[in-house]
Design a protein around this motif. Structure first.
Motif, short mmCIF file in Angstrom:
data_model
loop_
_atom_site.label_atom_id
_atom_site.label_comp_id
_atom_site.label_asym_id
_atom_site.label_seq_id
_atom_site.Cartn_x
_atom_site.Cartn_y
_atom_site.Cartn_z
N MET A 189 0.73 -1.06 -0.01
CA MET A 189 0.06 0.05 0.06
C MET A 189 0.63 1.25 -0.06
O MET A 189 0.67 2.28 -0.64
N GLY A 190 2.06 1.20 0.62
CA GLY A 190 3.08 2.39 0.70
C GLY A 190 3.61 2.68 -0.70
O GLY A 190 3.59 3.64 -1.41
N GLY A 191 3.78 1.20 -1.44
CA GLY A 191 4.58 1.39 -2.85
C GLY A 191 3.45 2.13 -3.62
O GLY A 191 3.64 2.72 -4.58
N ILE A 192 2.12 1.64 -3.63
CA ILE A 192 0.85 2.28 -4.26
C ILE A 192 0.98 3.73 -4.16
O ILE A 192 0.60 4.33 -5.06
N CYS A 194 -14.74 8.24 -7.21
CA CYS A 194 -13.41 8.09 -7.46
C CYS A 194 -12.80 7.83 -8.68
O CYS A 194 -11.72 8.73 -9.23
N LEU A 195 -13.23 7.09 -9.51
CA LEU A 195 -13.31 6.53 -10.92
C LEU A 195 -13.25 7.80 -11.68
O LEU A 195 -12.43 8.14 -12.70
N GLN A 196 -14.50 8.45 -11.34
CA GLN A 196 -15.15 9.62 -12.16
C GLN A 196 -13.94 10.68 -12.38
O GLN A 196 -13.81 11.46 -13.38
N ARG A 197 -13.67 10.89 -11.05
CA ARG A 197 -12.69 12.16 -10.81
C ARG A 197 -11.15 11.89 -10.78
O ARG A 197 -10.39 12.69 -10.46
N MET A 198 -10.84 10.78 -10.78
CA MET A 198 -9.34 10.20 -10.82
C MET A 198 -8.37 11.00 -11.88
O MET A 198 -8.84 11.14 -12.89
N ALA A 199 -7.50 11.36 -11.35
CA ALA A 199 -6.39 12.08 -12.32
C ALA A 199 -4.97 11.99 -11.72
O ALA A 199 -4.98 12.13 -10.49
N PHE A 200 -3.99 11.94 -12.60
CA PHE A 200 -2.45 11.49 -12.09
C PHE A 200 -2.03 13.09 -12.18
O PHE A 200 -1.29 13.48 -12.95
N SER A 201 -2.68 13.68 -10.96
CA SER A 201 -2.17 15.20 -10.91
C SER A 201 -2.16 15.57 -9.38
O SER A 201 -2.50 14.75 -8.68
N PRO A 202 -1.57 16.92 -9.26
CA PRO A 202 -1.57 17.14 -7.78
C PRO A 202 -2.75 17.15 -6.91
O PRO A 202 -2.73 16.87 -5.84
N GLU A 203 -3.92 17.39 -7.57
CA GLU A 203 -5.02 17.31 -7.10
C GLU A 203 -5.84 15.96 -6.80
O GLU A 203 -6.79 15.73 -6.00
N GLY A 204 -5.52 15.16 -7.91
CA GLY A 204 -6.08 13.60 -8.01
C GLY A 204 -5.25 12.63 -7.61
O GLY A 204 -5.67 11.27 -7.70
N TRP A 205 -4.22 12.80 -7.13
CA TRP A 205 -3.16 11.75 -6.66
C TRP A 205 -3.88 10.82 -5.68
O TRP A 205 -3.46 9.57 -5.86
N ALA A 249 -6.00 8.14 -7.29
CA ALA A 249 -5.25 7.07 -7.66
C ALA A 249 -4.87 5.84 -6.84
O ALA A 249 -4.90 4.97 -6.65
N ALA A 250 -4.28 6.57 -5.43
CA ALA A 250 -3.75 5.62 -4.72
C ALA A 250 -4.94 5.16 -3.79
O ALA A 250 -4.91 3.55 -3.71
N LEU A 251 -6.05 5.30 -3.79
CA LEU A 251 -7.23 4.85 -2.98
C LEU A 251 -7.66 3.76 -4.00
O LEU A 251 -7.82 2.56 -3.47
N LEU A 252 -7.73 3.95 -5.36
CA LEU A 252 -8.22 2.98 -6.22
C LEU A 252 -7.12 1.96 -6.23
O LEU A 252 -7.41 0.70 -6.35
N GLY A 253 -5.66 1.98 -6.22
CA GLY A 253 -4.95 1.22 -6.06
C GLY A 253 -4.93 0.29 -5.05
O GLY A 253 -4.95 -0.99 -4.97
N TRP A 254 -4.97 0.80 -3.88
CA TRP A 254 -5.48 0.39 -2.63
C TRP A 254 -6.77 -0.90 -2.67
O TRP A 254 -6.54 -1.92 -2.33
N ALA A 310 -11.07 -3.40 5.29
CA ALA A 310 -12.00 -2.66 6.17
C ALA A 310 -11.51 -1.22 6.07
O ALA A 310 -12.31 -0.31 6.23
N ILE A 311 -10.29 -0.94 6.13
CA ILE A 311 -9.78 0.44 6.26
C ILE A 311 -10.10 1.15 4.80
O ILE A 311 -10.66 2.42 4.98
N VAL A 312 -9.86 0.41 3.69
CA VAL A 312 -10.09 1.09 2.65
C VAL A 312 -11.55 1.35 2.29
O VAL A 312 -11.97 2.11 1.90
#
Length: 619
Positions: free
Chosen positions: A274-277, A392-403, A406-411, A438-440
């Motif tokens: 999860m830290g790597g993601i 989250c999928l709808q608003r996800m972006a590989f950007s300073p605002e949406g990083w 991406a991490a949450l979806l990866g988790w 449970a956390i995610v």
């Protein structure tokens, strides 16, 4: 006294961690977030210091870092007194802490409903804690035996923390129950801090903490090292987010991560992934952010090598170390553990528990005995999590605002794949993935509720619909959560009801003193768990399991007296081993011996003796 001892440990942990935390920043170490994260750093640093000393050849003396931490805490109090009011109030933090305190209360009520320690793990932790305190060692007591599980080769951080509480309080029974309740409760406010750090929204953070408090699959008060690793893992993720902006947070985050690695194995792997993601997603925030997260991961792993490195060298390879970890389970609970599964297929590690998953078990968790890690989300919470994932999928972006999206979806992808392990070609201890899922899921559900309200509040009935889903989520999760923590857990480590009653009475009503169970290795841990002495790690005591079989009662009394034992227990395992007739004959022999005095016993419907306790007379 055990409660006061735990509080003193937390003070000492805060003192140890206080001088590693940057003072500047949006939230100082004197805020609630700063206090809990700083204390978590200290709880990770405490075993790390002891392990480092052990590596240098020093004995493991738990009071040294305790005293050091309390001195540093005293200096902190002095600084607070000079500087004025130290505490920075935040009502969101206070609410999250309140949820943690309520959860802790539920855990404690449930834990103390049972006059025994639930499950194999808890009893074995009491043995390791007592062994560390009595011997000052983390090594197996003598070559060729694997009689300890949670040290040599298993990482011992949880038991080092438990040893500190036991040293302060004098009771290992209460120590393991208290820390077994504290660490799952600590996860709740830590999740609030993590979610707020990632999203910048305190509402999402507080709701995530609330959902974690009620979700059925969050940690129970079961006593095991996973609760320690998971709570420190959340604190490590909080520190990693802070390290993205402030490189001074790299070392506190690395120490927290090392604590995760030194607390357990499968939990450590999940937190590392999860830290790597998070690190990969952080590259969308900035190049420096991603680099700093991966620097933390590397530093944390490097610090953990203080323990893992010598173990790999001692056992001459990773595969051999996995085999050493499997020996205990093969002897006590069957071969379903690391060594066998690694040898058969390195991509399939099934763990120590059987596990099946169905859609019904996810949406409507079964009412059953409280388990170490119950499964399931609840219907309403699952619906909110799905809504959150969609938004989250709808608003996800590989950007300073949406990083962080991406991490949450990866988790989410990682933990869902882990839970679905029985249906996939790659499996890794899937039963325990529920703890991190449970956390995610709590994060997703809170995101779905807050952003869903923001999107649909102006539509007709939007507030009513989402408000109803929120209440439905609580109603379809909380009853299962309360049942798993407040119901009485069956004492599966005892042979039957008679043996259970016998050990409970012995542990609660008999005076203190060393005791020897004639069933030997089957119940050494029960003697120790009830705060009685039974140093079976001494070679002569271990070998007595065989030598006493041919000894007369008088000879046994002489040996027990010489070794400092006060009681001998004839339990149900020993009765089954000898047979009913031989068991009765042996009790009659002890009753007629001047070396023993019968002080309590149980009989069956045929007046035959059952669980019996003899006192060793002092001649």
């Amino acid at each position: 006294m055990p409660v006061l001892s735990t509080i003193l440990l937390l003070f000492a942990a805060y003192g140890l961690g206080r001088f590693l935390i940057p003072k500047e920043g949006t939230r100082s170490p004197a805020s609630l977030e700063g206090m809990l994260v700083t204390t978590s750093v200290g709880l990770a640093l405490f075993p790390l210091l002891l392990i480092f000393g052990w590596l240098l050849g020093l004995p493991v003396i738990t009071w040294i870092p305790l005293v050091l931490g309390l001195i540093l805490m005293g200096l902190t109090f002095r600084t607070w007194w000079v500087d004025g009011r130290p505490f920075h109030h935040d009502h969101w933090d206070a609410a999250a802490l309140g949820l943690g305190v309520v959860s802790l209360s539920v855990y404690l009520i449930g834990a103390y409903r049972d006059p025994w320690i639930g499950g194999l793990d808890g009893w074995e932790h009491t043995v390791t804690i007592r062994y560390i305190l009595d011997t000052g060692s983390l090594d197996e007591p003598f070559a060729g035996m694997n009689i300890l599980h949670y040290t040599d080769a298993y990482p011992p951080a949880f038991d080092l923390v438990g040893a500190a509480v036991t040293w302060l309080s004098g009771s290992v029974f209460h120590a393991v129950k208290l820390i077994g309740c504290f660490f799952p409760a600590l996860c709740i406010p830590l999740l609030h801090f993590l979610v707020r750090r990632m999203t910048g929204d305190s509402r999402i953070g507080l709701l995530a903490a609330l959902f974690l408090a009620v979700i059925p699959s969050h940690l129970t008060h079961h006593i095991w090292a996973h609760s320690y690793s998971l709570s420190l893992g959340l604190a490590a993720l909080v520190a990693m987010v802070q390290a993205m902006d402030d490189p001074r947070w790299k070392w506190p985050a690395a120490i927290l991560l090392s604590g995760v690695l030194l607390g357990g194995i499968s939990s450590a792997v999940r937190i590392l992934v999860m830290g790597g993601i998070m690190g990969l997603a952080a590259f969308g925030r900035s190049r420096h952010s991603g680099k700093r997260v991966f620097a933390v991961l590397i530093l944390g792993v490097a610090l953990s090598l203080l323990w893992c490195g010598p173990m790999v060298v001692r056992y001459r390879g990773v595969k051999e170390l996995a085999g050493a970890l499997s020996n205990y389970r093969e002897a006590r609970a069957g071969p379903r553990w690391w060594g066998d599964s690694v040898a058969q297929n390195p991509w399939v590690i099934v763990g120590s528990a059987k596990y099946e998953i169905t859609l019904k078990s996810v949406l409507v968790p079964p009412f059953g005995e409280g388990l170490p890690a119950p499964q399931g989300l609840g219907v309403g919470l699952a619906l909110l999590a799905l809504l959150g994932m969609g938004l989250c999928l709808q608003r996800m972006a590989f950007s300073p605002e949406g990083w962080w999206r991406a991490a949450l979806l990866g988790w989410t992808a990682f933990n869902v794949a882990g839970v679905l392990g029985p249906h996939l070609p790659i499996r890794f201890d899937e039963w325990r993935f529920w703890m991190s899922l449970a956390i995610v899921a709590s994060f997703l559900a809170s995101l779905g509720l807050v952003e869903g309200l923001g999107r649909f509040r102006y539509r007709k009935g939007g507030w009513i619909i989402l408000g109803s889903v929120f209440l439905f989520a609580i109603m379809t999760s909380l009853p299962w959560r309360l049942y798993s923590n407040l119901s009485r857990w069956e004492p599966k480590m005892f042979m039957n009801e008679i043996e259970t009653a016998g050990y409970v009475k012995f542990g609660s009503q008999f005076p203190p003193g060393a005791a020897y169970p004639l069933s030997g290795d089957a119940h050494f841990d029960h003697i120790i768990g009830y705060d009685r002495e039974c140093p079976f790690w001494k070679r002569e005591v271990w070998d007595f399991q065989e030598t006493h079989k041919s000894m007369t009662a008088d000879a046994m009394a002489s040996w027990l007296r010489q070794q400092g034992f006060h009681f001998v227990l004839f339990d149900e395992v020993y009765r089954k081993t000898l047979g009913v007739t031989a068991f009765q004959d042996r009790i009659n022999e002890f009753s007629n011996s001047s070396g023993f005095k019968k002080i309590w016993g149980m009989i069956d419907e045929n007046k035959a003796p059952r669980f019996t306790v003899f006192e060793v007379t002092r001649q």
